[in-house]
Design a protein around this motif. Structure first.
Motif, mmCIF file in Angstrom:
data_model
loop_
_atom_site.group_PDB
_atom_site.id
_atom_site.type_symbol
_atom_site.label_atom_id
_atom_site.label_comp_id
_atom_site.label_asym_id
_atom_site.label_seq_id
_atom_site.Cartn_x
_atom_site.Cartn_y
_atom_site.Cartn_z
ATOM 1 N N HIS A 150 0.815 -1.209 0.000
ATOM 2 C CA HIS A 150 0.000 0.000 0.000
ATOM 3 C C HIS A 150 0.851 1.262 0.000
ATOM 4 C CE1 HIS A 150 -3.920 -1.871 0.371
ATOM 5 N NE2 HIS A 150 -3.316 -2.783 1.163
ATOM 6 N N PRO A 193 -1.638 3.731 -3.355
ATOM 7 C CA PRO A 193 -2.304 3.718 -4.679
ATOM 8 C C PRO A 193 -3.782 3.374 -4.607
ATOM 9 C CG PRO A 193 -0.811 1.841 -4.451
ATOM 10 C CD PRO A 193 -0.572 2.691 -3.226
ATOM 11 N N ASP A 194 -4.199 2.655 -3.581
ATOM 12 C CA ASP A 194 -5.638 2.339 -3.468
ATOM 13 C C ASP A 194 -6.495 3.587 -3.304
ATOM 14 O OD1 ASP A 194 -5.306 -0.243 -3.826
ATOM 15 O OD2 ASP A 194 -5.860 -0.913 -1.800
ATOM 16 N N ILE A 206 -5.793 6.469 -4.472
ATOM 17 C CA ILE A 206 -5.744 7.350 -5.636
ATOM 18 C C ILE A 206 -6.424 6.627 -6.790
ATOM 19 C CG2 ILE A 206 -4.251 8.757 -7.112
ATOM 20 C CD1 ILE A 206 -2.131 8.141 -4.828
ATOM 21 N N ASP A 207 -7.767 6.789 -6.882
ATOM 22 C CA ASP A 207 -8.476 6.011 -7.925
ATOM 23 C C ASP A 207 -9.139 6.949 -8.919
ATOM 24 O OD1 ASP A 207 -10.247 6.990 -6.156
ATOM 25 O OD2 ASP A 207 -11.341 5.117 -5.804
ATOM 26 N N LYS A 208 -8.514 8.034 -9.190
ATOM 27 C CA LYS A 208 -9.095 8.968 -10.147
ATOM 28 C C LYS A 208 -9.122 8.394 -11.562
ATOM 29 C CE LYS A 208 -10.265 12.442 -7.788
ATOM 30 N NZ LYS A 208 -11.479 13.207 -7.773
ATOM 31 N N LEU A 209 -8.381 7.413 -11.801
ATOM 32 C CA LEU A 209 -8.392 6.790 -13.129
ATOM 33 C C LEU A 209 -9.718 6.132 -13.451
ATOM 34 C CD1 LEU A 209 -4.964 5.035 -13.610
ATOM 35 C CD2 LEU A 209 -6.050 6.625 -15.167
ATOM 36 N N ARG A 210 -10.499 5.961 -12.328
ATOM 37 C CA ARG A 210 -11.740 5.195 -12.510
ATOM 38 C C ARG A 210 -12.640 5.828 -13.574
ATOM 39 N NH1 ARG A 210 -15.132 4.440 -7.198
ATOM 40 N NH2 ARG A 210 -15.273 6.687 -7.446
ATOM 41 N N ASP A 211 -12.842 7.119 -13.456
ATOM 42 C CA ASP A 211 -13.826 7.714 -14.366
ATOM 43 C C ASP A 211 -13.198 8.141 -15.692
ATOM 44 O OD1 ASP A 211 -15.977 7.463 -12.669
ATOM 45 O OD2 ASP A 211 -15.244 9.146 -11.455
ATOM 46 N N GLN A 226 -13.381 -1.228 -13.575
ATOM 47 C CA GLN A 226 -12.474 -0.090 -13.697
ATOM 48 C C GLN A 226 -12.502 0.702 -12.404
ATOM 49 O OE1 GLN A 226 -13.665 2.783 -16.508
ATOM 50 N NE2 GLN A 226 -11.701 3.835 -16.483
ATOM 51 N N GLY A 227 -11.742 0.168 -11.418
ATOM 52 C CA GLY A 227 -11.803 0.764 -10.094
ATOM 53 C C GLY A 227 -10.850 1.933 -9.922
ATOM 54 N N GLY A 228 -9.999 2.158 -10.921
ATOM 55 C CA GLY A 228 -9.016 3.215 -10.763
ATOM 56 C C GLY A 228 -7.823 2.786 -9.913
#
Lengths: 101, 538, 703
Positions: free
Chosen positions: A26, A93-94, A96-101, C678-680
């Motif tokens: 983590h 990194p868990d 920081i999930d802005k990549l999701r959208d 796609q959980g980011g």
């Protein structure tokens, strides 16, 4: 006598440890360490298989390239981590999930 | 196409002309609308009287199934679509009258004058009322004159619309309910009639032009039916496992039976009558119900004669049930208007009984009864309107001893009541007596109705006496006592001049027809004979 | 010669028509006369009926006993192939009735001008009275059954108007409604009979149907079919009728009789339709005298006489039984009534019962003879009753008493106050009882004798009829004597209630006396027969019976009159003794028989319970049925329609539209499901890749 197989085993073990670290840790730094481990496992392989290229020492040459490149990428990665930390106040990194959208 | 003026065409469309005048006039002149309407109906009455006087009777003017024997005929091509391989669509503007129509035509025009006079009580939205009134007038005249089924149907449906608004907008407390009930009930019948009409159209070809036709007179001739068509006599087509012609007859009969009305299709009538304003009640009872009886004779029985005679028993039975059931219900009423509405059911039962007998006496009696009921029910409803306008109450038990404060009114009520219960000297007696004569004779002449039906029918006369006399006793005789006390006492003034002028001709006509029934019989006799002969040909 | 006869006939017919139409003219005139109370109205009607009477006498003189039937008709209207005629038929029967009606009506009119003088609606009264006279006179002269029915009902209608003349009285209005409805039952009967006869014989013509040697006399019941029998003479009917002759099943002959019987029972107040007549006494007394005693109620008997050839033996026997029963029953009721007019009403029913019985036993002429004589003395008695009631009313008003002016228990001793009235009343009473030298003796005698002769050839139970007929005579003697004694003898019982009431009573002026004097002539024998003992010699009897000559061939003709009259006198004396000598009533005022009689055999109660109430219940249930079932069905259809449309609306929203929504939802769901991957989270992606690669790898290895 240390055989090629022993190198490969050590290299595989390193690779697996690195992979595990990447997947499970983590902390971005630890993940970076994991990546380095995997890179080094690859380098070890390159060096180990280098005995089949005695003429050019291609294995060692590539390993050197890889080490240099790894150092460069690590520097970049660390810089990213620093910026991430600045923005998100975390390097998990868990979170920081802005990549999701 | 030469457009020549025909008296029937004039008769039908005069009301529309007057309606247009009213529609174009500014509302500020609303006070004159009723006079214009009255003038329109009077002009129409004048034309009807002229027609009546010039109406010829005799063997050459029987009418019924002989197109050339109709009088005052006008036949113009109206809708002629060339449908290519399917031939030409032939709908004519075809009007003409025979003995069956003439009596009802004259009666209707008189009723319309009376209804116009009764419209004095209308105070709101006058323009709409009188325009609708005149459209209704046109439709009624059209129905009695048209000989083309399509034209007939249009006029028939056209009657519904003004009536719906007349009841729904100028009616009593539950007017919307009554109007919708009336409208849907009647529409239910006529929609199926449309199907039969189209079926007939597709079955019949005009021998002269070779086209399919809506001509009703052609429909009466079995030779005009195309072999293999739905309603052809010989082809024995079936619909839902029943012979097609029987189905056609039943559907047409139901459509007209709703109008008559025949028990058990009568329940729209009390509601519509109770809620309708007086002039509309008058038209409903005086004219609309006759359209049903007329339709049965002119359309239903004439086009399907063999089915009619095969099922005469059931028609007669329905007539008897209507007579007795209507009378029993009338006896139970506490609302004067509802009582009269049920008495209409009972009286119209005689019409059906007379038609079912298919004897000359029975059918003449039925026509006479229709004419007589037209005048008498008009009178009765007008009389109810008189007391309702004064105190806005119609409860039989709310009045007592009216004879002592409204003597002239009581005289007219007694005339109307006694005439309705069939006192000799008034028209209803002739109608009912000869209907019964016909019904009784039927068994020995054509074997259609059993003897007991006439006997049961005469019980209706007894019950008629019971409900009318009971009402007289409760409302008009005895010591004066009114539910509304002194307020009512001052409101209940005796008849005024307009009311007397309205009622006196009706009473005189009822009396005249009772003493001089030939006024009707001489005009209709040839047609009735032709009709009975036509029925026996099949 | 023929033309001459024809001309005479035409003249006679014109006379008769004028006699009939004059009262109609008076009716129209009085109806249109302005105001409500005008003495002119009375005189118009009276003059009209006076001229009618004169014309009737002349018609009578022309036609009576000439054996020539005056019959002329014109076409009234044509219906189909049937031509309905309107015409006048004058034979012995009709001219006799014409004369009787006008002769009785004249005194009543004169009497009414005085009797109704103070009434507020004088015009209306005389208009009604003239309408009645017109209908009644027309009824007796018309020549066909349709017109007969029409006037039959008009007579009932004018009676309705007159019974309810005082329309503010509830009892009067109830009574006239009852009278009209009961008469309507009879009317339906008559209508049915007319229709049956028309269907059978194709004609409404009374002369063709019932005249001598015509259709009806040649028809009878054979093998269950009502048909013509025997060889029809050529002059009967003609070819037209024979070709069209219809043979109805025999039952219809009986139904035709039943209809006529109902008509007779209603109009002539016979059992079971008699109960309206006592109630009808609510009308003015002068009306009761004319209509409900002398003329209209006799119309039933007249009808029987008109259609007499129609009846067969069974039917005649029925008439005899019913007539006899009615006579006895009504007489027994009259014994205990206390209302002056009701006693007379029951007496009328009883006497009409005699006439109907007489028709039944074949004493056709005696029946009509009794009709004529009865008209005189019963009308007389009613007019007397009118005077008495009028005087009692005066006493009541002068002294402000609360009494019923018609109750005979309040009367008494009036013979000194009203001597003239008393004398004529006694004469009328004697005629009603039928003592010798009165006209009642002549006519009643004939009936009683004939009834004994009739039973001779018949089985046991029918022998009761003459016995009851004679008992009824004695009952009549008793109640009539009771009436006379209670009203005229003894002391005025009102004085017992309050002494010292002032009485100024009188017989009244000539308008009262003249009618009584005229009528009293008809109570004596000479007007009818020169011989006071032999009814066969009466001119009416001779004129109406076909067989001539005396037929005193059996012992009844001597025994019956003597026995009956001796006992009648005894009964009268007994009654006199009971009500005068002993002041207090010897009869117990309770007990089954008394109650039965006093309550008129409970007919009204029974009818009310068994007929009126059930009919009203039937009406209410019919209305309930109409509202709940028939209209309920319509409403149910409407409700079903509304429910169906609601269902359609639901389907539309939930199923059809719902399918689209479902499709959208599915697509959305799939999208969301895919989004889940796609959980980011970078590590998660890696992990997934690893898993997939491993999976692929494993798959590769395994497969």
């Amino acid at each position: 006598m240390i055989s090629l197989t022993d190198f490969l085993i050590v290299s595989a073990a390193l690779f697996c440890i690195g992979l595990y670290m990447i997947v499970s840790k983590h902390n971005a730094i630890q993940i970076l360490i994991g990546i380095e481990l995997m890179l080094n496992a690859a380098n070890l392989n390159l060096v180990a298989f280098g005995k089949y290229d005695k003429l050019n020492n291609g294995g060692q040459m590539f390993a050197l390239f890889a080490i240099v490149l790894a150092a460069a990428t690590t520097a970049v990665a660390l810089a990213i981590i620093l910026n991430v930390y600045k923005k998100y106040k975390t390097i998990d990194p868990d979170r920081i999930d802005k990549l999701r959208d | 196409m030469i457009l020549q003026m025909n008296i029937l065409t004039l008769l039908i469309f005069t009301p529309v002309l007057f309606g247009l005048i009213i529609a174009l006039m500014p509302s500020a002149w609303r006070g004159s609308f009723k006079y214009i309407t009255l003038l329109g109906t009077l002009v129409q009455l004048g034309m009807c009287i002229w027609i009546y006087c010039n109406f010829k009777s005799g063997a050459a003017f029987g009418g019924i199934n002989h197109e050339e024997q109709f009088q005052f005929v006008q036949k113009l091509p109206w809708i002629n679509l060339d449908l290519g391989t399917m031939g030409k669509m032939q709908m004519d503007y075809f009007v003409g009258i025979d003995g069956i129509s003439i009596a009802l035509l004259l009666m209707s025009s008189v009723v319309m004058v009376i209804a116009a006079l009764a419209s004095w009580e209308i105070t709101s939205n006058l323009k709409g009322f009188f325009v609708l009134f005149l459209i209704l007038d046109m439709a009624v005249m059209g129905v009695f004159c048209s000989l083309d089924f399509f034209l007939f149907y249009i006029f028939y449906e056209l009657m519904l619309l003004p009536l719906y608004f007349l009841i729904g907008m100028w009616g009593g407390a539950r007017r919307e309910y009554a109007a919708i009930k009336f409208f849907l009930y009647t529409l239910f019948g006529s929609v199926f009639m449309l199907l039969v009409m189209i079926g007939l159209y597709l079955s019949v070809k005009d021998p002269a032009t070779g086209n399919h036709t809506f001509n009703m007179v052609q429909m009466m001739n079995p030779a005009n039916y195309q072999p293999g068509s739905v309603f052809a006599l010989i082809s024995h087509q079936t619909i839902f496992g029943m012979p097609a012609r029987t189905v056609g007859f039943v559907i047409l009969f139901i459509a007209f039976a709703i109008k008559v009305p025949v028990v058990p299709l009568h329940t729209w009538l009390p509601d519509a009558h109770v809620e309708a304003p007086t002039p509309v009640s008058i038209i409903l009872a005086g004219v609309l119900l006759k359209v049903g009886g007329y339709g049965i004779i002119r359309v239903c029985v004439s086009i399907f004669p063999e089915i009619a005679s095969a099922n005469a028993y059931w028609l007669g039975l329905l007539g008897i049930i209507s007579i007795l059931y209507g009378a029993l219900n009338a006896l139970a009423q506490k609302d004067l208007k509802r009582m009269i509405a049920y008495s209409s059911v009972s009286h119209m039962g005689f019409v059906l009984l007379g038609i079912a007998s298919l004897t000359t006496e029975g059918i003449s009696g039925a026509v006479m009864q229709m004419v007589s009921h037209g005048f008498l029910s008009t009178m009765l409803f007008f009389l109810v309107g008189v007391v309702y306008n004064r105190v806005h109450d119609r409860g039989v038990n709310h009045f007592r001893g009216l004879a002592s404060i409204m003597p002239k009114y009581t005289v007219f009520v007694m005339i109307a009541f006694f005439a309705s219960l069939g006192l000799p000297g008034f028209s209803a007696f002739i109608g009912e007596a000869f209907t019964l004569v016909g019904a009784f004779k039927s068994s020995s002449v054509n074997g259609l109705l059993p003897y007991w039906m006439a006997a049961c029918g005469s019980l209706g006369i007894l019950l008629g006496a019971a409900y009318f006399l009971w009402t007289l006793q409760r409302m008009f005789f005895g010591k004066l006592s009114l539910k509304g006390g002194t307020v009512w006492r001052t409101a209940l003034t005796d008849l005024n001049l307009r009311e007397k002028i309205t009622l006196a001709p009706l009473a005189l006509v009822a009396l005249a027809l009772g003493i001089m029934p030939w006024l009707v019989f001489d005009k209709i006799n040839t047609s009735v004979l032709a009709f009975v002969q036509f029925m026996h040909l099949k | 010669m023929d033309n001459f006869l024809q001309a005479i006939d035409t003249l006679t017919i014109r006379f008769a028509l004028t006699a009939v139409l004059l009262p109609l003219l008076a009716f129209v005139f009085n109806f249109l006369l302005p105001g409500r109370k005008s003495q002119l109205a009375g005189w118009i009607s009276t003059v009209a009926i006076l001229f009618s009477t004169v014309l009737s006498i002349s018609v009578f003189a022309k036609v009576w006993n000439t054996n020539h039937v005056v019959h002329q008709q014109v076409i009234w209207f044509t219906i189909g192939n049937t031509v309905v005629y309107a015409g006048v038929l004058l034979n012995n029967l009709s001219v006799l009735m014409l004369l009787l009606v006008s002769v009785i009506a004249l005194p009543v009119h004169i009497y009414s001008t005085a009797y109704m003088k103070h009434d507020g609606n004088l015009n209306r009264y005389f208009a009604y009275l003239s309408l009645f006279c017109f209908s009644m006179l027309a009824l007796v002269v018309v020549d066909n059954l349709v017109l007969f029915y029409a006037f039959w009902e008009l007579v009932g209608f004018s009676s309705y108007l007159l019974i309810g003349f005082w329309f503010t009285r509830d009892k009067a209005v109830q009574a006239n409604k009852k009278a009209f409805i009961m008469n309507r039952i009879g009317d339906i009967g008559l209508l049915t009979a007319v229709i049956i006869l028309f269907t059978q014989f194709h004609t409404f013509d009374i002369d063709k149907l019932f005249g001598s040697g015509n259709f009806v006399s040649y028809s009878g019941i054979h093998n269950g079919i009502w048909s013509l029998w025997g060889n029809l003479p050529n002059n009967v009917g003609g070819v037209w009728v024979r070709g069209n002759f219809v043979q109805l099943p025999a039952i219809w002959q009986y139904i035709a009789f039943g209809g006529i019987f109902l008509a007779v029972a209603a109009k002539s107040a016979q059992f079971p339709l008699h109960t309206w007549l006592p109630d009808a006494m609510e009308g003015p007394t002068s009306v009761s005298a004319l209509i409900h005693a002398a003329t209209m109620v006799a119309a039933g008997v007249f009808l029987l006489a008109r259609v007499y050839p129609l009846f067969n033996d069974i039917e005649l026997t029925t008439l005899a039984i019913v007539g006899c029963f009615t006579a006895f029953m009504a007489a027994s009721i009259a014994l205990t009534q206390t209302d002056l007019k009701r006693i007379l009403a029951y007496s009328t029913i009883s006497q009409l019962g005699y006439m109907v019985m007489a028709m039944g036993i074949g004493a056709y002429t005696s029946s009509l003879f009794h009709l004529v004589t009865h008209a005189f003395f019963k009308c007389l008695l009613f007019l007397v009753a009118g005077i008495v009631i009028h005087q009692m009313q005066h006493i009541k008003e002068d002294n402000e008493l609360d009494i019923d002016p018609q109750n005979i228990n309040n009367m008494g001793g009036l013979r000194k106050k009203l001597p003239f009235t008393f004398v004529v009343a006694v004469i009328g009473a004697l005629a009603l009882i039928g003592l010798p030298f009165t006209s009642g003796y002549l006519s009643k005698d004939g009936i009683l004798i004939k009834s004994f002769e009739w039973t001779d050839g018949r089985s046991g139970i029918l022998k009761v009829i003459p016995v009851f007929a004679i008992i009824t005579t004695w009952l009549t003697a008793f109640y009539v004597t009771r009436l006379i004694v209670k009203v005229f003898f003894g002391e005025l019982r009102l004085l017992n209630i309050r002494a010292g009431i002032n009485l100024h009573l009188s017989d009244g002026n000539w308008q009262y006396k003249l009618p009584l004097a005229l009528l009293v002539i008809g109570c004596f024998f000479p007007l009818f027969s020169i011989n006071p003992f032999l009814y066969e010699q009466a001119w009416i009897f001779k004129g109406l019976s076909n067989a001539g000559g005396l037929e005193r061939d059996n012992v009844y003709h001597t025994i019956v009159p003597i026995g009956v009259n001796i006992l009648s006198v005894l009964v009268m004396y007994a009654a006199y003794a009971i009500y005068i000598k002993r002041r207090n009533n010897p009869f117990p005022q309770k007990g089954v028989l008394f109650n039965l009689s006093f309550n008129a055999w409970y007919f009204d109660t029974v009818y009310n319970k068994l007929i009126v109430k059930p009919v009203l219940l039937l009406c209410r249930s019919a209305f309930w049925f109409d509202r709940r079932v028939v209209d309920g069905f319509v409403k149910l259809i409407a409700k079903v329609g509304i429910a169906l449309s609601k269902l359609a609306d639901w389907t539309d929203r939930n199923i059809i539209d719902g399918f689209l929504h479902l499709l959208v939802a599915v697509v959305k769901g799939i999208g969301n499901f895919a989004r889940m991957f796609q959980g980011g989270k970078v590590q998660y992606y890696l992990f997934s890749m690893l898993v997939i690669i491993l999976a692929l790898f494993i798959l590769k290895v395994v497969i």
